[in-house]
Design an enzyme around this catalytic site. Structure first.
Site, PDB file in Angstrom:
ATOM      1  N   GLU A   1      34.136  39.143  26.222  1.00 43.21           N
ATOM      2  CA  GLU A   1      33.298  39.574  27.334  1.00 43.21           C
ATOM      3  C   GLU A   1      34.086  40.437  28.313  1.00 43.21           C
ATOM      4  O   GLU A   1      34.243  40.085  29.475  1.00 43.21           O
ATOM      5  CB  GLU A   1      32.763  38.340  28.078  1.00 43.21           C
ATOM      6  N   PRO A   2      34.611  41.571  27.869  1.00 41.40           N
ATOM      7  CA  PRO A   2      35.409  42.390  28.787  1.00 41.40           C
ATOM      8  C   PRO A   2      34.524  43.191  29.732  1.00 41.40           C
ATOM      9  O   PRO A   2      33.491  43.726  29.328  1.00 41.40           O
ATOM     10  CB  PRO A   2      36.156  43.339  27.841  1.00 41.40           C
TER      11      PRO A   2
ATOM     12  N   CYS B   1      32.908  49.003  61.071  1.00 42.45           N
ATOM     13  CA  CYS B   1      33.422  48.295  62.252  1.00 42.45           C
ATOM     14  C   CYS B   1      33.990  46.932  61.875  1.00 42.45           C
ATOM     15  O   CYS B   1      33.416  45.884  62.192  1.00 42.45           O
ATOM     16  CB  CYS B   1      32.314  48.154  63.282  1.00 42.45           C
TER      17      CYS B   1
HETATM   18  C1  LIG Z   1      33.067  38.453  35.167  1.00 45.33           C
HETATM   19  C2  LIG Z   1      33.032  37.808  33.845  1.00 45.33           C
HETATM   20  C3  LIG Z   1      33.584  38.468  32.743  1.00 45.33           C
HETATM   21  C4  LIG Z   1      34.307  39.798  32.836  1.00 45.33           C
HETATM   22  O1  LIG Z   1      35.536  39.722  33.473  1.00 45.33           O
HETATM   23  P1  LIG Z   1      36.526  40.992  33.444  1.00 45.33           P
HETATM   24  O2  LIG Z   1      37.711  40.528  34.173  1.00 45.33           O
HETATM   25  O3  LIG Z   1      35.823  42.099  34.144  1.00 45.33           O
HETATM   26  O4  LIG Z   1      36.796  41.305  32.024  1.00 45.33           O
HETATM   27  C5  LIG Z   1      33.462  37.862  31.517  1.00 45.33           C
HETATM   28  N1  LIG Z   1      32.837  36.677  31.354  1.00 45.33           N
HETATM   29  C6  LIG Z   1      32.310  36.001  32.404  1.00 45.33           C
HETATM   30  C7  LIG Z   1      31.631  34.712  32.171  1.00 45.33           C
HETATM   31  C8  LIG Z   1      32.387  36.556  33.679  1.00 45.33           C
HETATM   32  O5  LIG Z   1      31.870  35.894  34.716  1.00 45.33           O
END
Ligand SMILES: *Cc1c(COP(=O)(O)O)cnc(C)c1O
Length: 430
Positions: free
Chosen positions: A287-288, A357
């Site tokens: 999940e990048p 501000c």
């Molecule tokens: C935010 C998130 C990601 C992505 O994280 P990165 O640091 O942007 O790769 C992947 N999985 C979950 C569950 C997240 O909350």
């Protein structure tokens, strides 16, 4: 590698000069390189070729429809954290059957919506949520596909606001409780167990935390494969990028001398993790977010004033913390460079600040920057992730426009908000 370089004295994105972008479309302006996004996707995909894998882009990093579409065209799946992100993803051509739905606080409406869209999996973060999903699925006469998000209790060695895999974080279910929760899940009539998931944090710049977490998970994944018939193991996102020296170096060399720290390359990440995962014989999800889009974007901002005081010199620019909150929120670092190349200009120590501000409204403190003049355009590098998506209307500042570059072509993929947009949702008697 990213696609921002000086060509003939001007900073360009791919083949498009950024002074022209600022002139034409105004500032503050987010500019993204489609080539960089696609290149990062392909390199990650290639590095994992030995695994049966799926890259689910974390939409919250940059949720512009054009960015989602670009990745959907590459075959990406998506990791979403809200009903709104699912809606966007589908509108941009993303396949809901390749969407994982994460987050500790999914509402009833969101769960119903995702069930109707038939997402790949709900990544469940508590036992109450599991029961709620089961109930809602029952009322819709559906079976909800789920994975439990495991909190493996490892340190990601990153900023505390983006560390998510320790027991004191709100995320996931403690690893020793997890087998019991799967056992319960198996008794629910409207739950279909599909996988197991973890995500230990963001901007992780070494492979050790990933390895530790995967090693901790391996026995559990083996067990769940035989007990619960899981089909996938999602190892989350979190791959860090280079922020310091990101212009000179592309994205995979050394940080600047003051921080002799090596950024994680995708080869290092893959060679540390793939051998551990290969033996599992299971579909691996990633999940990048930041890795795919972070170095693919810059925020252009124009210098309004240079204010010299006995204590400090302030470079006051027309972008603020409402446009890019990372420095204020996480002490995030962004390289700042003039769009007009600055070879012979002297360096001065300055604070680069916005018009909002708040004293937290800064992009750099005591930074050695080439001398700049009012009217000149600066690029805040590596602003493609958690930039626009975290922008707000604070101080009634209209949201900036977003521009997507592809070679010599530039396309506005979100127009700048107008003053009328700012008040368009408010109800008045007049
Ligand atoms: C935010 C998130 C990601 C992505 O994280 P990165 O640091 O942007 O790769 C992947 N999985 C979950 C569950 C997240 O909350």
């Amino acid at each position: 590698m990213h696609s921002f370089h000086y060509q003939r004295g001007k900073l360009t994105c791919e083949s498009y000069p950024l002074d022209k972008a600022a002139e034409r479309y105004g500032t503050p302006l987010y500019v993204y390189s489609s080539q960089t996004i696609v290149d990062h996707y392909k390199r990650l995909d290639q590095a994992l070729h030995e695994l049966h894998h799926e890259i689910c882009y974390a939409v919250k990093a940059n949720s512009n429809l054009a960015v989602i579409r670009l990745l959907a065209e590459q075959g990406a799946g998506f990791d979403i954290v809200s009903g709104g992100e699912l809606y966007r993803t589908i509108k941009a051509g993303g396949n809901p059957a390749k969407c994982t739905f994460a987050g500790v606080g999914k509402s009833r409406e969101e769960i119903e919506y995702a069930l109707r869209c038939e997402v790949l999996s709900f990544n469940v973060e508590s036992e109450q949520e599991l029961s709620a999903i089961n109930e809602i699925a029952k009322s819709l006469n559906k079976r909800a596909p789920i994975a439990i998000r495991v909190n493996p209790d490892v340190s990601a060695n990153t900023h505390k606001y983006i560390s998510t895999g320790k027991t004191e974080n709100k995320f996931g279910i403690a690893i020793d409780r997890v087998p019991e929760v799967y056992q319960r899940a198996r008794t629910f009539t409207n739950i279909k167990i599909r996988g197991v998931q973890m995500h230990i944090g963001s901007q992780i710049t070494e492979s050790r935390p990933f390895v530790q977490a995967i090693e901790k998970m391996l026995p559990l994944v083996h067990k769940l494969k035989s007990d619960s018939g899981i089909e996938f193991f999602s190892i989350g996102g979190g791959i860090g990028i280079v922020y310091r020296g990101s212009l000179e170096s592309g994205d995979e060399v050394w940080w600047k001398q003051d921080e002799p720290k090596h950024a994680l390359t995708i080869q290092e990440y893959a060679s540390a993790t793939v051998p551990l995962l290969k033996g599992l014989q299971i579909r691996v999800l990633l999940e990048p977010g930041r890795f795919l889009v972070g170095n693919a974007g810059v925020l252009l901002s124009r210098v309004l004033y240079v204010k010299r005081t006995p204590a400090k010199t302030f470079v006051i620019v027309d972008a603020g913390m409402n446009d890019l909150i990372r420095p204020a929120l996480y002490q995030g670092y962004h390289e700042i460079v003039p769009v007009r190349e600055s070879k012979d200009r002297p360096l001065t120590k300055v604070d680069v600040v916005g018009p909002v501000c708040e004293s937290g409204d800064f992009f750099a403190l005591d930074r050695e920057l080439t001398e700049v003049e009012p009217g000149e355009v600066l690029a805040l590098m590596s602003a493609g992730a958690y930039g626009f998506t975290m922008a707000s209307n604070y101080n009634s500042r209209p949201l900036p426009a977003e521009l997507l570059i592809s070679g010599t072509e530039a396309k506005i993929v979100r127009r700048r908000q107008s003053y009328a947009d700012l008040i368009s949702m408010e109800l008045t008697d007049g």
